[in-house]
Design a protein around this motif. Structure first.
Motif, PDB file in Angstrom:
ATOM      1  N   ARG A  82       0.736  -0.992   0.139  1.00 16.60           N
ATOM      2  CA  ARG A  82      -0.025   0.183  -0.251  1.00 16.60           C
ATOM      3  C   ARG A  82       0.941   1.128   0.041  1.00 16.60           C
ATOM      4  O   ARG A  82       1.722   1.358   0.815  1.00 16.60           O
ATOM      5  CB  ARG A  82      -0.876   0.000   1.150  1.00 16.60           C
ATOM      6  N   ALA A  98       0.781   2.139  -9.377  1.00 15.97           N
ATOM      7  CA  ALA A  98      -0.160   1.386  -9.500  1.00 15.97           C
ATOM      8  C   ALA A  98       0.125  -0.037 -10.040  1.00 15.97           C
ATOM      9  O   ALA A  98      -0.271  -1.105  -9.701  1.00 15.97           O
ATOM     10  CB  ALA A  98      -1.343   2.035 -10.128  1.00 15.97           C
ATOM     11  N   PRO A 131      -2.704  -5.791  -8.874  1.00 18.84           N
ATOM     12  CA  PRO A 131      -3.955  -5.706  -8.316  1.00 18.84           C
ATOM     13  C   PRO A 131      -4.256  -5.935  -6.942  1.00 18.84           C
ATOM     14  O   PRO A 131      -5.220  -5.464  -6.380  1.00 18.84           O
ATOM     15  CB  PRO A 131      -4.644  -6.639  -9.280  1.00 18.84           C
ATOM     16  N   GLU A 153      -2.220  -1.302  -3.472  1.00 19.77           N
ATOM     17  CA  GLU A 153      -3.218  -0.146  -3.397  1.00 19.77           C
ATOM     18  C   GLU A 153      -2.210   0.931  -3.279  1.00 19.77           C
ATOM     19  O   GLU A 153      -1.336   1.337  -2.767  1.00 19.77           O
ATOM     20  CB  GLU A 153      -4.016  -0.210  -2.418  1.00 19.77           C
ATOM     21  N   GLN A 187      -7.537  -0.670 -11.271  1.00 15.05           N
ATOM     22  CA  GLN A 187      -8.643  -0.705 -10.082  1.00 15.05           C
ATOM     23  C   GLN A 187      -8.149  -0.596  -8.971  1.00 15.05           C
ATOM     24  O   GLN A 187      -8.797  -0.558  -7.998  1.00 15.05           O
ATOM     25  CB  GLN A 187      -9.462  -1.944 -10.371  1.00 15.05           C
ATOM     26  N   ASN A 188      -6.666  -0.356  -8.671  1.00 16.27           N
ATOM     27  CA  ASN A 188      -6.047  -0.276  -7.272  1.00 16.27           C
ATOM     28  C   ASN A 188      -5.621   0.940  -6.738  1.00 16.27           C
ATOM     29  O   ASN A 188      -4.701   1.091  -6.082  1.00 16.27           O
ATOM     30  CB  ASN A 188      -4.936  -1.243  -7.207  1.00 16.27           C
TER      31      ASN A 188
END
Length: 147
Positions: free
Chosen positions: A62, A78, A83, A86, A110-111
């Motif tokens: 993250r 990213a 995926p 984050e 999408q992250n």
């Protein structure tokens, strides 16, 4: 000779835009985002992928991209964390977040989360991120006389 005038004109535009930007003591305005997005071809230290490569990232991590601007680092981050990872793109300007959001959507990531806030406002979770980065942010802090 014409090319010399074009180059001098572009340099003058950049200098004038920079002076206007600094006069206001505000973060880089969204209309100057193109200057932030450019990688410097003459040095490796400003290149987004080089910076991301130095962070020791692994899939699933993250990452906080504080002062993300137009997302010059957000997208490579990213991609690197994958995926299961984050990236939180944080900026105080809605226009910059809109730019990075469009890029993220176009790339199909999408992250990435988006947060309209400044650092120190208490809107970020504590002990949550594996890495946090601030690239070309300190010079844009309006009140640098913080106590």
């Amino acid at each position: 000779m014409t090319i010399l005038y074009i180059i001098l004109g572009l340099i003058a535009i950049i200098v004038i835009a920079s002076l206007i930007w600094r006069r206001d003591s505000l973060p880089c305005p969204s209309w100057l985002a193109w200057m932030v997005e450019m990688d410097n071809p003459f040095t490796e230290v400003n290149r987004a992928r080089v910076i991301v490569g130095l962070l020791g990232l692994a899939p699933g991590m993250r990452v906080l991209d504080a002062g993300c601007g137009p997302g010059r680092l957000t997208l490579p981050l990213a991609e690197t964390v994958g995926p299961l990872g984050e990236v939180t793109a944080l900026d105080i300007q809605d226009e910059m977040l809109a730019r990075v959001r469009r890029k993220v959507e176009t790339a199909g990531f999408q992250n990435v989360k988006f947060l309209h806030a400044g650092l120190g406002e208490g809107k970020l979770p504590q002990a949550y991120f594996d890495r946090a980065l601030l690239v070309t942010v300190f010079g844009e802090i309006p009140d640098q006389n913080l106590h």
